[in-house]
Design a protein around this motif. Sequence first.
Motif, PDB file in Angstrom:
ATOM      1  N   GLY A   8      31.278  47.418  38.104  1.00  0.00           N
ATOM      2  CA  GLY A   8      32.598  47.276  38.688  1.00  0.00           C
ATOM      3  C   GLY A   8      32.955  45.894  39.193  1.00  0.00           C
ATOM      4  O   GLY A   8      34.076  45.673  39.652  1.00  0.00           O
ATOM      5  N   GLY A   9      32.034  44.968  39.127  1.00  0.00           N
ATOM      6  CA  GLY A   9      32.340  43.612  39.569  1.00  0.00           C
ATOM      7  C   GLY A   9      33.273  42.907  38.598  1.00  0.00           C
ATOM      8  O   GLY A   9      33.602  43.424  37.531  1.00  0.00           O
ATOM      9  N   GLY A  10      33.695  41.696  38.989  1.00  0.00           N
ATOM     10  CA  GLY A  10      34.569  40.933  38.118  1.00  0.00           C
ATOM     11  C   GLY A  10      35.263  39.814  38.855  1.00  0.00           C
ATOM     12  O   GLY A  10      34.922  39.499  39.999  1.00  0.00           O
ATOM     13  N   VAL A  12      38.740  38.423  40.442  1.00  0.00           N
ATOM     14  CA  VAL A  12      39.989  38.938  41.002  1.00  0.00           C
ATOM     15  C   VAL A  12      40.635  37.858  41.846  1.00  0.00           C
ATOM     16  O   VAL A  12      39.946  37.013  42.425  1.00  0.00           O
ATOM     17  CB  VAL A  12      39.724  40.225  41.819  1.00  0.00           C
ATOM     18  CG1 VAL A  12      38.834  39.940  43.021  1.00  0.00           C
ATOM     19  CG2 VAL A  12      40.998  40.908  42.222  1.00  0.00           C
ATOM     20  N   SER A  17      41.965  43.849  44.534  1.00  0.00           N
ATOM     21  CA  SER A  17      41.037  44.939  44.830  1.00  0.00           C
ATOM     22  C   SER A  17      40.042  45.129  43.697  1.00  0.00           C
ATOM     23  O   SER A  17      40.341  44.848  42.530  1.00  0.00           O
ATOM     24  CB  SER A  17      41.806  46.246  45.037  1.00  0.00           C
ATOM     25  OG  SER A  17      42.687  46.172  46.133  1.00  0.00           O
ATOM     26  N   LEU A  18      38.886  45.631  44.067  1.00  0.00           N
ATOM     27  CA  LEU A  18      37.866  46.053  43.110  1.00  0.00           C
ATOM     28  C   LEU A  18      37.166  47.266  43.697  1.00  0.00           C
ATOM     29  O   LEU A  18      37.076  47.411  44.925  1.00  0.00           O
ATOM     30  CB  LEU A  18      36.825  44.963  42.857  1.00  0.00           C
ATOM     31  CG  LEU A  18      37.190  43.769  41.978  1.00  0.00           C
ATOM     32  CD1 LEU A  18      36.063  42.738  42.007  1.00  0.00           C
ATOM     33  CD2 LEU A  18      37.469  44.203  40.553  1.00  0.00           C
ATOM     34  N   ARG A  19      36.635  48.114  42.811  1.00  0.00           N
ATOM     35  CA  ARG A  19      35.783  49.217  43.253  1.00  0.00           C
ATOM     36  C   ARG A  19      34.439  49.095  42.556  1.00  0.00           C
ATOM     37  O   ARG A  19      34.360  49.140  41.328  1.00  0.00           O
ATOM     38  CB  ARG A  19      36.400  50.586  42.967  1.00  0.00           C
ATOM     39  CG  ARG A  19      35.588  51.704  43.612  1.00  0.00           C
ATOM     40  CD  ARG A  19      36.215  53.072  43.483  1.00  0.00           C
ATOM     41  NE  ARG A  19      35.901  53.710  42.216  1.00  0.00           N
ATOM     42  CZ  ARG A  19      35.836  55.023  42.041  1.00  0.00           C
ATOM     43  NH1 ARG A  19      36.058  55.840  43.067  1.00  0.00           N
ATOM     44  NH2 ARG A  19      35.569  55.527  40.851  1.00  0.00           N
ATOM     45  N   LEU A  20      33.400  48.952  43.357  1.00  0.00           N
ATOM     46  CA  LEU A  20      32.036  48.914  42.837  1.00  0.00           C
ATOM     47  C   LEU A  20      31.451  50.314  42.847  1.00  0.00           C
ATOM     48  O   LEU A  20      31.752  51.123  43.731  1.00  0.00           O
ATOM     49  CB  LEU A  20      31.167  47.995  43.698  1.00  0.00           C
ATOM     50  CG  LEU A  20      31.660  46.567  43.912  1.00  0.00           C
ATOM     51  CD1 LEU A  20      30.632  45.780  44.717  1.00  0.00           C
ATOM     52  CD2 LEU A  20      31.967  45.881  42.608  1.00  0.00           C
ATOM     53  N   GLN A  82      34.880  50.460  47.812  1.00  0.00           N
ATOM     54  CA  GLN A  82      36.261  50.067  47.532  1.00  0.00           C
ATOM     55  C   GLN A  82      36.558  48.818  48.345  1.00  0.00           C
ATOM     56  O   GLN A  82      36.431  48.837  49.578  1.00  0.00           O
ATOM     57  CB  GLN A  82      37.225  51.195  47.909  1.00  0.00           C
ATOM     58  CG  GLN A  82      38.687  50.847  47.716  1.00  0.00           C
ATOM     59  CD  GLN A  82      39.061  50.652  46.264  1.00  0.00           C
ATOM     60  OE1 GLN A  82      38.657  51.434  45.411  1.00  0.00           O
ATOM     61  NE2 GLN A  82      39.834  49.610  45.973  1.00  0.00           N
ATOM     62  N   ASN A  84      39.401  46.017  49.203  1.00  0.00           N
ATOM     63  CA  ASN A  84      40.809  45.650  49.164  1.00  0.00           C
ATOM     64  C   ASN A  84      41.023  44.330  49.889  1.00  0.00           C
ATOM     65  O   ASN A  84      40.182  43.903  50.679  1.00  0.00           O
ATOM     66  CB  ASN A  84      41.655  46.736  49.827  1.00  0.00           C
ATOM     67  CG  ASN A  84      41.562  48.068  49.112  1.00  0.00           C
ATOM     68  OD1 ASN A  84      41.395  48.135  47.895  1.00  0.00           O
ATOM     69  ND2 ASN A  84      41.678  49.148  49.867  1.00  0.00           N
ATOM     70  N   VAL A 112      30.911  39.513  42.011  1.00  0.00           N
ATOM     71  CA  VAL A 112      32.306  39.579  42.436  1.00  0.00           C
ATOM     72  C   VAL A 112      32.765  38.160  42.722  1.00  0.00           C
ATOM     73  O   VAL A 112      32.157  37.461  43.542  1.00  0.00           O
ATOM     74  CB  VAL A 112      32.473  40.466  43.686  1.00  0.00           C
ATOM     75  CG1 VAL A 112      33.890  40.355  44.243  1.00  0.00           C
ATOM     76  CG2 VAL A 112      32.134  41.912  43.362  1.00  0.00           C
TER      77      VAL A 112
END
Length: 116
Positions: A8-10, A12, A17-20, A82, A84, A112
Amino acid sequence: QVQLVESGGGLVQPGGSLRLSCAASGIIFGVYRMGWYRQAPGKERELVARITGDGANTYYRDSVKGRFTISRDNAKNTVYLQMNDLKPEDTAVYYCNTANGATYYWGQGTQVTVSS
């Protein structure tokens, strides 16, 4: 054998927002407290959030309170983070963690990056 696999990383933008996710195997998942740690370049690994086996109690470091939420689905052997309102200072490799007595288990980490 205990295995923890993060995803779920990346990359941004700030404010995004991201959810791992962290999928666990080799343990009776609902018994174990689970945690998310992070390590930025040149810095020590730090605890970000933690959740008890039943999900009833959580802990957050001050810098992520109100922005990050840790949760778990014991039926899926998965813990989530999560995130945000991400900030550049949240940039790090995020690791899933659990422990059995004095033995700590870590995933491989997921990157991330928060940048415009």
